[in-house]
Write an enzyme that holds these catalytic residues in place. Structure first.
Site, PDB file in Angstrom:
ATOM      1  N   CYS A 136      -8.331 -13.781  -7.854  1.00  0.00           N
ATOM      2  CA  CYS A 136      -6.953 -13.430  -7.530  1.00  0.00           C
ATOM      3  C   CYS A 136      -6.479 -14.485  -6.528  1.00  0.00           C
ATOM      4  CB  CYS A 136      -6.928 -12.030  -6.934  1.00  0.00           C
ATOM      5  SG  CYS A 136      -5.292 -11.507  -6.438  1.00  0.00           S
ATOM      6  N   CYS A 143       5.087 -14.343   2.015  1.00  0.00           N
ATOM      7  CA  CYS A 143       6.036 -14.152   0.920  1.00  0.00           C
ATOM      8  C   CYS A 143       7.388 -13.753   1.496  1.00  0.00           C
ATOM      9  CB  CYS A 143       5.549 -13.065  -0.032  1.00  0.00           C
ATOM     10  SG  CYS A 143       6.625 -12.871  -1.470  1.00  0.00           S
ATOM     11  N   CYS A 150       4.262  -3.744   0.196  1.00  0.00           N
ATOM     12  CA  CYS A 150       3.290  -4.843   0.096  1.00  0.00           C
ATOM     13  C   CYS A 150       3.006  -5.455   1.466  1.00  0.00           C
ATOM     14  CB  CYS A 150       3.839  -5.907  -0.849  1.00  0.00           C
ATOM     15  SG  CYS A 150       2.865  -7.424  -0.888  1.00  0.00           S
ATOM     16  N   CYS A 362      -4.719  -5.169  -4.657  1.00  0.00           N
ATOM     17  CA  CYS A 362      -3.322  -5.587  -4.828  1.00  0.00           C
ATOM     18  C   CYS A 362      -2.464  -5.088  -3.685  1.00  0.00           C
ATOM     19  CB  CYS A 362      -2.730  -4.972  -6.096  1.00  0.00           C
ATOM     20  SG  CYS A 362      -3.170  -5.810  -7.574  1.00  0.00           S
TER      21      CYS A 362
HETATM   22  N1  SAH Z   1       4.534 -11.791  -5.949  1.00  0.00           N
HETATM   23  C1  SAH Z   1       3.991 -11.499  -7.215  1.00  0.00           C
HETATM   24  C2  SAH Z   1       2.494 -11.616  -7.265  1.00  0.00           C
HETATM   25  C3  SAH Z   1       1.716 -11.109  -6.088  1.00  0.00           C
HETATM   26  S1  SAH Z   1       1.724  -9.366  -5.857  1.00  0.00           S
HETATM   27  C4  SAH Z   1       4.450 -10.123  -7.695  1.00  0.00           C
HETATM   28  O1  SAH Z   1       5.006  -9.378  -6.892  1.00  0.00           O
HETATM   29  O2  SAH Z   1       4.285  -9.840  -8.874  1.00  0.00           O
HETATM   30  C5  SAH Z   1       0.655  -8.816  -7.168  1.00  0.00           C
HETATM   31  C6  SAH Z   1       0.865  -7.386  -7.600  1.00  0.00           C
HETATM   32  O3  SAH Z   1       0.433  -6.459  -6.581  1.00  0.00           O
HETATM   33  C7  SAH Z   1       2.322  -7.045  -7.878  1.00  0.00           C
HETATM   34  O4  SAH Z   1       2.490  -6.351  -9.071  1.00  0.00           O
HETATM   35  C8  SAH Z   1       2.643  -6.186  -6.688  1.00  0.00           C
HETATM   36  O5  SAH Z   1       3.727  -5.372  -6.900  1.00  0.00           O
HETATM   37  C9  SAH Z   1       1.372  -5.412  -6.481  1.00  0.00           C
HETATM   38  N2  SAH Z   1       1.329  -4.728  -5.192  1.00  0.00           N
HETATM   39  C10 SAH Z   1       1.905  -5.117  -4.045  1.00  0.00           C
HETATM   40  N3  SAH Z   1       1.651  -4.223  -3.060  1.00  0.00           N
HETATM   41  C11 SAH Z   1       0.919  -3.224  -3.604  1.00  0.00           C
HETATM   42  C12 SAH Z   1       0.313  -2.036  -3.092  1.00  0.00           C
HETATM   43  N4  SAH Z   1       0.417  -1.702  -1.821  1.00  0.00           N
HETATM   44  N5  SAH Z   1      -0.386  -1.274  -3.958  1.00  0.00           N
HETATM   45  C13 SAH Z   1      -0.528  -1.623  -5.241  1.00  0.00           C
HETATM   46  N6  SAH Z   1      -0.030  -2.756  -5.775  1.00  0.00           N
HETATM   47  C14 SAH Z   1       0.709  -3.551  -4.972  1.00  0.00           C
HETATM   48 FE1  SF4 Z   2       5.879 -10.895  -2.433  1.00  0.00          FE
HETATM   49 FE2  SF4 Z   2       4.292  -8.767  -2.207  1.00  0.00          FE
HETATM   50 FE3  SF4 Z   2       6.691  -8.523  -3.324  1.00  0.00          FE
HETATM   51 FE4  SF4 Z   2       4.766  -9.868  -4.652  1.00  0.00          FE
HETATM   52  S1  SF4 Z   2       4.744  -7.690  -4.107  1.00  0.00           S
HETATM   53  S2  SF4 Z   2       6.912 -10.466  -4.357  1.00  0.00           S
HETATM   54  S3  SF4 Z   2       3.671 -10.805  -2.873  1.00  0.00           S
HETATM   55  S4  SF4 Z   2       6.291  -9.090  -1.175  1.00  0.00           S
END
Ligand code: SAH
Ligand code: SF4
Length: 370
Positions: A136, A143, A150, A362
């Protein structure tokens, strides 16, 4: 590496040779902001570079193998090179990070904090199964998108990662595990499509130089206007995963502030176009937050949006983070959501993230131990 960057490397080499302290030489290379490290260069570019260093062309192939197969961190380690040149070129930057912190979860997932040349810290996760080793990877330091659930989003944005800093993450996990990486997911820190040039360049390098099939690479995006269309123009064989997380625009804006100027309908239309023009399948990610977006009505509304779309929905039960007080839905609620999508003939799976105990799942990624 373009001819320009080769000459940049050369002039930096001269600067380094004039410098007796290796620490200072490293800083010269990085701080100038001009020099590209050798990692990320193709065989042809490395061959050109060794020749410009006064070495025979075949040393380019050797350098290529030692960088990508053996994972050397300095030219001084390349024992097949003449001793004098190894010493002279010892401070040329290969571009490898340092493992700053490493933690192993009970499910054998390994989280790394990697220190970059400028001191920034990023996270990378190695996820092993019997048949696969998935990495990963991060695409940015931090970000800017600010998703409310997140951890990375809560920390703000620092900078984009360069091509070599993306490739390095895969080499680091490969070396640490002592086995080949089979799959890559751009689901670490950052938004890959806000760093498209470097992400696309890294995908090509990982494919051609590290030997990872493009079909085993997934790019996950929160969806940035026009960027999915632009990615399609590269005609990569990668899988695109689009983070939806909501079944209507109002709810989506609440969870993803950056989604305000880009309506859900427009995003889904751009996704449909992507599938049409690339012939690649696409999946949607949907973080399930108890009482927020996990009701059967939400599932029905989501199914309506995706009617007639050859896609797959990945449900991700929320992984808790300190900065937010969302809850993960219980298994009955998750099943009820899945049932509605099944009834509406939408392909769906539930992804329970690995590495929870190491804060490596994630959304839990942040450089907290730095
Ligand atoms: N920025 C990109 C890729 C990184 S995040 C995106 O948002 O797609 C990768 C994945 O993790 C995304 O689908 C995001 O929504 C998920 N994710 C973020 N925070 C999370 C959390 N607390 N629990 C579960 N998944 C989460
Ligand atoms: Fe950025 Fe996290 Fe949102 Fe992905 S899920 S776009 S890493 S803030």
């Amino acid at each position: 590496m373009s001819p320009t960057s080769v000459s940049q490397v050369q002039s930096a080499d001269r600067a380094r040779r004039a410098n007796s302290s290796s620490d200072r030489a490293d800083r010269t290379a990085v701080d100038s902001g001009q020099v590209k490290p050798l990692l990320g260069a193709s065989l042809a570019e490395l061959t050109e570079w060794v020749q410009q260093q006064g070495q025979p062309a075949y040393r380019g192939k050797q350098l290529y193998q030692w960088i990508y197969e053996k994972g050397v961190r300095s030219i001084s380690e390349i024992s097949v090179f003449p001793k004098q040149w190894r010493e002279e070129a010892a401070n040329v930057s290969i571009g490898r990070s340092k493992i700053h912190f490493r933690s192993v979860a009970p499910d054998a997932t390994v989280k790394y904090l990697l220190k970059l040349a400028d001191g920034q810290i990023i996270e990378t996760v190695g996820i092993p199964t019997e048949k696969r080793l998935t990495v990963c990877v991060s695409a940015q330091v931090g970000c800017a998108m600010g998703c409310d659930f997140c951890a990375t989003g809560k920390g703000g944005f620092k900078r984009n990662l360069a091509k070599h800093e993306i490739v390095d993450q895969i080499l680091t996990v490969q070396q640490d595990f002592g086995r080949r990486v089979s799959h890559i997911v751009f689901m670490g820190m950052g938004e890959p499509l806000l760093n498209s040039d470097n992400v696309v360049a890294a995908v090509k390098c990982l494919n051609q130089d590290v030997g990872i099939g493009q079909r085993n690479i997934t790019i996950s995006t929160v969806g940035i206007r026009d960027r999915i269309r632009q990615l399609a123009e590269h005609q990569l064989q990668v899988t695109l995963a689009v983070s939806l997380h909501a079944s209507n625009q109002r709810l989506r804006e609440q969870l993803i502030p950056s989604a305000r100027p880009y309506h859900l309908d427009e995003l889904i239309a751009e996704c449909r176009e992507y599938v049409k023009s690339t012939g690649r399948r696409l999946s949607f990610e949907y973080v399930l937050l108890a009482g927020v977006n996990d009701l059967p009505e939400h599932a029905a509304e989501l199914a309506n949006h995706l009617r007639g779309f050859q896609c797959h929905v990945n449900l991700i039960p929320y992984n808790p983070i300190q900065e937010a007080d969302y809850k993960r839905p219980n298994p009955h609620r998750i099943k009820a959501f899945v049932d509605v999508l099944n009834e509406k003939k939408i392909a769906v799976s539930v992804r329970y993230s690995r590495g929870l105990e190491a804060d490596a799942a994630c959304g839990q990624l942040r450089a907290s131990q730095a």
